[in-house]
Scaffold this active site. Structure first.
Site, PDB file in Angstrom:
ATOM      1  N   GLY A 221       0.840  -1.195   0.000  1.00  0.00           N
ATOM      2  CA  GLY A 221       0.000   0.000   0.000  1.00  0.00           C
ATOM      3  C   GLY A 221       0.869   1.238   0.000  1.00  0.00           C
ATOM      4  N   SER A 222       0.332   2.324   0.483  1.00  0.00           N
ATOM      5  CA  SER A 222       1.044   3.594   0.399  1.00  0.00           C
ATOM      6  C   SER A 222       2.175   3.658   1.425  1.00  0.00           C
ATOM      7  CB  SER A 222       0.068   4.744   0.631  1.00  0.00           C
ATOM      8  OG  SER A 222      -0.439   4.671   1.949  1.00  0.00           O
ATOM      9  N   THR A 223       3.144   4.486   1.125  1.00  0.00           N
ATOM     10  CA  THR A 223       4.280   4.674   2.039  1.00  0.00           C
ATOM     11  C   THR A 223       3.789   5.239   3.372  1.00  0.00           C
ATOM     12  OG1 THR A 223       5.783   4.950   0.190  1.00  0.00           O
ATOM     13  CG2 THR A 223       6.504   5.865   2.292  1.00  0.00           C
ATOM     14  N   THR A 225       0.833   4.815   4.951  1.00  0.00           N
ATOM     15  CA  THR A 225       0.249   3.764   5.794  1.00  0.00           C
ATOM     16  C   THR A 225       1.344   2.800   6.243  1.00  0.00           C
ATOM     17  OG1 THR A 225      -1.818   3.955   4.580  1.00  0.00           O
ATOM     18  CG2 THR A 225      -1.549   1.996   5.915  1.00  0.00           C
ATOM     19  N   GLY A 226       2.292   2.522   5.366  1.00  0.00           N
ATOM     20  CA  GLY A 226       3.399   1.633   5.728  1.00  0.00           C
ATOM     21  C   GLY A 226       4.151   2.136   6.953  1.00  0.00           C
ATOM     22  N   GLU A 243       5.786  -3.410   0.918  1.00  0.00           N
ATOM     23  CA  GLU A 243       5.783  -3.051  -0.515  1.00  0.00           C
ATOM     24  C   GLU A 243       5.022  -1.741  -0.635  1.00  0.00           C
ATOM     25  OE1 GLU A 243       7.475  -4.558  -2.642  1.00  0.00           O
ATOM     26  OE2 GLU A 243       7.658  -6.664  -2.061  1.00  0.00           O
ATOM     27  N   CYS A 277       1.809  -0.061  -8.730  1.00  0.00           N
ATOM     28  CA  CYS A 277       2.948   0.438  -7.950  1.00  0.00           C
ATOM     29  C   CYS A 277       4.190   0.557  -8.816  1.00  0.00           C
ATOM     30  CB  CYS A 277       3.192  -0.465  -6.755  1.00  0.00           C
ATOM     31  SG  CYS A 277       3.376  -2.193  -7.186  1.00  0.00           S
TER      32      CYS A 277
HETATM   33  P1  NDP Z   1      -3.327   2.586   1.503  1.00  0.00           P
HETATM   34  O1  NDP Z   1      -2.013   2.649   2.169  1.00  0.00           O
HETATM   35  O2  NDP Z   1      -4.258   3.700   1.658  1.00  0.00           O
HETATM   36  O3  NDP Z   1      -4.133   1.289   1.965  1.00  0.00           O
HETATM   37  C1  NDP Z   1      -3.566   0.008   1.918  1.00  0.00           C
HETATM   38  C2  NDP Z   1      -4.217  -0.879   2.948  1.00  0.00           C
HETATM   39  O4  NDP Z   1      -3.877  -0.457   4.269  1.00  0.00           O
HETATM   40  C3  NDP Z   1      -5.739  -0.875   2.882  1.00  0.00           C
HETATM   41  O5  NDP Z   1      -6.184  -2.191   3.106  1.00  0.00           O
HETATM   42  C4  NDP Z   1      -6.108   0.035   4.028  1.00  0.00           C
HETATM   43  O6  NDP Z   1      -7.399  -0.201   4.531  1.00  0.00           O
HETATM   44  C5  NDP Z   1      -5.060  -0.347   5.050  1.00  0.00           C
HETATM   45  N1  NDP Z   1      -4.831   0.624   6.110  1.00  0.00           N
HETATM   46  C6  NDP Z   1      -5.148   1.944   6.130  1.00  0.00           C
HETATM   47  N2  NDP Z   1      -4.722   2.504   7.279  1.00  0.00           N
HETATM   48  C7  NDP Z   1      -4.131   1.514   7.997  1.00  0.00           C
HETATM   49  C8  NDP Z   1      -3.481   1.465   9.260  1.00  0.00           C
HETATM   50  N3  NDP Z   1      -3.341   2.550  10.030  1.00  0.00           N
HETATM   51  N4  NDP Z   1      -2.975   0.285   9.679  1.00  0.00           N
HETATM   52  C9  NDP Z   1      -3.079  -0.817   8.923  1.00  0.00           C
HETATM   53  N5  NDP Z   1      -3.690  -0.834   7.720  1.00  0.00           N
HETATM   54  C10 NDP Z   1      -4.203   0.321   7.253  1.00  0.00           C
HETATM   55  O7  NDP Z   1      -2.964   2.284  -0.024  1.00  0.00           O
HETATM   56  P2  NDP Z   1      -3.946   2.230  -1.269  1.00  0.00           P
HETATM   57  O8  NDP Z   1      -4.953   1.147  -1.087  1.00  0.00           O
HETATM   58  O9  NDP Z   1      -4.423   3.612  -1.526  1.00  0.00           O
HETATM   59  O10 NDP Z   1      -2.956   1.767  -2.433  1.00  0.00           O
HETATM   60  C11 NDP Z   1      -2.270   2.662  -3.234  1.00  0.00           C
HETATM   61  C12 NDP Z   1      -0.818   2.776  -2.813  1.00  0.00           C
HETATM   62  O11 NDP Z   1      -0.241   1.479  -2.684  1.00  0.00           O
HETATM   63  C13 NDP Z   1       0.030   3.492  -3.825  1.00  0.00           C
HETATM   64  O12 NDP Z   1       0.885   4.409  -3.165  1.00  0.00           O
HETATM   65  C14 NDP Z   1       0.880   2.394  -4.458  1.00  0.00           C
HETATM   66  O13 NDP Z   1       2.099   2.818  -4.962  1.00  0.00           O
HETATM   67  C15 NDP Z   1       1.025   1.419  -3.342  1.00  0.00           C
HETATM   68  N6  NDP Z   1       1.233   0.084  -3.867  1.00  0.00           N
HETATM   69  C16 NDP Z   1       2.460  -0.501  -3.725  1.00  0.00           C
HETATM   70  C17 NDP Z   1       2.719  -1.719  -4.289  1.00  0.00           C
HETATM   71  C18 NDP Z   1       4.054  -2.363  -4.119  1.00  0.00           C
HETATM   72  O14 NDP Z   1       4.171  -3.542  -4.385  1.00  0.00           O
HETATM   73  N7  NDP Z   1       5.073  -1.666  -3.688  1.00  0.00           N
HETATM   74  C19 NDP Z   1       1.693  -2.418  -5.066  1.00  0.00           C
HETATM   75  C20 NDP Z   1       0.419  -1.744  -5.102  1.00  0.00           C
HETATM   76  C21 NDP Z   1       0.216  -0.529  -4.520  1.00  0.00           C
HETATM   77  P3  NDP Z   1      -8.627   0.734   4.025  1.00  0.00           P
HETATM   78  O15 NDP Z   1      -8.598   0.736   2.531  1.00  0.00           O
HETATM   79  O16 NDP Z   1      -9.807   0.013   4.539  1.00  0.00           O
HETATM   80  O17 NDP Z   1      -8.402   2.081   4.616  1.00  0.00           O
END
Ligand code: NDP
Length: 469
Positions: A221-223, A225-226, A243, A277
């Site tokens: 997911g996003s940096t 949230t990571g 990732e 990503c």
């Molecule tokens: P987010 O970081 O917004 O969300 C990712 C996941 O994290 C969702 O399931 C979300 O739940 C969950 N989440 C949100 N807040 C928390 C928290 N505090 N603790 C734990 N989990 C949480 O990413 P996106 O879904 O918007 O994805 C897009 C981003 O992901 C882009 O920046 C992209 O570059 C990156 N990405 C990276 C990849 C890689 O392999 N490096 C591959 C694909 C995407 P909820 O949606 O319910 O809020």
């Protein structure tokens, strides 16, 4: 003939209530997603924890066979899954989109079933003997995004199960039905409780990241949230694979053939309508080839239909959600305001239904423009002119994100020399984003740490254990 997804939806929707999920292309109702809370999560972790020793006690062969059986089940439901994915995520059935994603689930399940992580004899001599074993970690928590919800789930689930862990997976709140549908199909071939989906929102992800009975978090997911997850996981010293976001550079060298590379350049950037990503998000082109590359890309872009996913001719779709549409619109507007030249697109119709943003190519843009330095995650590619290759390499390496990159040249050996100077988890030559289950995939810098795929990926979901005598 329309493929019925109702039967699959019936199996995953709550009897009543649930959150309504709408098709991002049409605004039509797709289905209702159950919403899990803290207690549901705790129950799921407890069940996965109870199931784990029995799963780990099975032979490696049995777990390999189970992954193949899961792949068979996905193949048997491929069209249903692709239609559900297309309706919820928005991506078209064709092109490198929904059917391609379901196919990738099968490919990764089968490849992971065939990888083998054997104990390693470290030494056996007069001084003694030592063997490195790879044990399961326990319960793995998987948290994923909305762009490739099925494929990325398999990337997290398959190696974890292969190594004798059980998995609790929390899908993105935007695409819960896709992951629930996939898990339902996988579970028709897997023993009970080795894989449990908990369709909650970010707070459930946060609780999973802190849970004392979860040994590892695999996050995509996003940096931003990571970073939260890294902090949340600290108190229990969890293992992490991160990732995160990318802003991949492509560099065209001055010996490249613009016509020959144009279509691969296009899909390197616009796969999944740019919501990938490791898509190419900024392209550096030498002045000598600049106009030819721009013209060739425009020609390709003109011939790639965008529209509703279930219409078979389309290969580009909408943005998955309004927030992402607004990111793309803001960044393209910033580029236009700066005087950059829009070659195609850049003129969304705010009255049109769905979160469609037209395929957009932007030329004569400053290397520091936000469309270049921020992740657009959508169908808009900035093309930056360079006159000095060292300068292009410096620009490519100048951001905090460093997931993938690519070099384009008629001379692959020369391209490899340039590739060696780039900071990234993967650098492709004459292609971009071509992930392969045999190649460890991960990011550098703030694009994350740890790798997925291959035997290296199996190590990430295993505890190294040396026995020495
Ligand atoms: P987010 O970081 O917004 O969300 C990712 C996941 O994290 C969702 O399931 C979300 O739940 C969950 N989440 C949100 N807040 C928390 C928290 N505090 N603790 C734990 N989990 C949480 O990413 P996106 O879904 O918007 O994805 C897009 C981003 O992901 C882009 O920046 C992209 O570059 C990156 N990405 C990276 C990849 C890689 O392999 N490096 C591959 C694909 C995407 P909820 O949606 O319910 O809020």
């Amino acid at each position: 003939m329309a493929v019925q997804i109702d039967e699959l939806l019936e199996r995953i929707q709550p009897a009543d209530g649930g959150r309504e999920i709408y098709d991002p292309a049409t605004g039509e109702l797709v289905g209702r997603a159950p919403e899990a809370g803290a207690e549901d999560l705790d129950r799921a972790v407890a069940r996965a924890k109870a199931a784990q020793p029995g799963w780990a006690a099975r032979s490696d062969e049995e777990r390999s066979r189970a992954l193949h059986a899961a792949a068979d089940a996905v193949e048997a439901h491929a069209e249903q899954l692709a239609h559900l994915l297309s309706r919820e995520q928005g991506k078209p059935l064709n092109g490198p989109n929904a059917r391609f994603e379901v196919g990738a689930c099968v490919a990764w399940l089968r490849a992971t079933a065939e990888f083998r992580l054997e104990p390693e004899l470290l030494f056996d001599d007069d001084s003694g003997r030592a063997v490195l074993h790879w044990r399961p970690l326990g319960v793995v928590g998987a948290i994923g995004p909305w762009n490739w919800p099925m494929m990325i789930s398999v990337w997290q689930i398959a190696p974890s199960l292969r190594q004798g862990n059980t998995v609790v997976i929390k899908p993105s709140g935007y695409t819960p039905l896709s992951v629930l549908g996939l898990v339902e199909v996988l579970n028709s071939a897997l023993p009970g409780d080795v894989l449990i989906a908990v369709p909650g929102r970010g707070d459930v992800g946060d609780r999973l990241s802190r849970h004392p009975d979860v040994a590892k978090i695999m996050f995509t997911g996003s940096t931003q949230t990571g970073k939260s997850i890294i902090k949340a996981a600290a108190d229990t010293v969890k293992r992490l694979t991160m990732e995160l976001g990318g802003n991949d550079a492509g560099i065209v060298l001055d010996d490249a053939d613009p016509q020959a590379i144009a279509e691969d350049l296009f899909w390197g950037a616009f796969i999944n309508t740019g919501q990938t990503c490791a898509a190419m998000k900024r392209l550096y082109v030498p002045a000598a080839l600049y106009d030819q590359v721009c013209d060739a890309l425009v020609e390709v872009a003109k011939n790639m239909p965008m529209g509703v996913g279930l219409e078979e001719q389309n290969v580009l779709g909408p943005l998955q959600n309004k927030a992402q549409w607004e990111v793309v619109d803001r960044l393209v507007s910033a580029a236009k305001d700066s005087g950059a030249r829009v070659l195609i697109g850049g003129d969304p119709d705010p009255e049109a239904p769905g979160y469609f943003y037209p395929t957009t190519l932007v030329a004569d843009i400053d290397p520091q423009n936000p469309l270049v330095t921020e992740e657009q995650f959508g169908p808009a590619l900035p093309i930056i002119k360079y006159t000095d290759l060292d300068q292009a390499v410096e620009w490519a390496n100048s951001l905090n994100e460093a997931l993938g990159s690519s070099v384009w040249s008629a001379d692959p050996d020369r391209a490899e020399q340039v590739a060696a100077r780039l900071v990234a988890g993967t650098t492709w030559i004459n292609k971009h984003g071509a992930v392969d289950p045999r190649m460890p995939f991960g990011g550098a810098r703030e694009s994350g740490f740890g790798v997925e795929f291959g035997v290296e990926g199996l190590k990430e979901v295993s505890q190294p254990h040396v026995i020495s005598r």
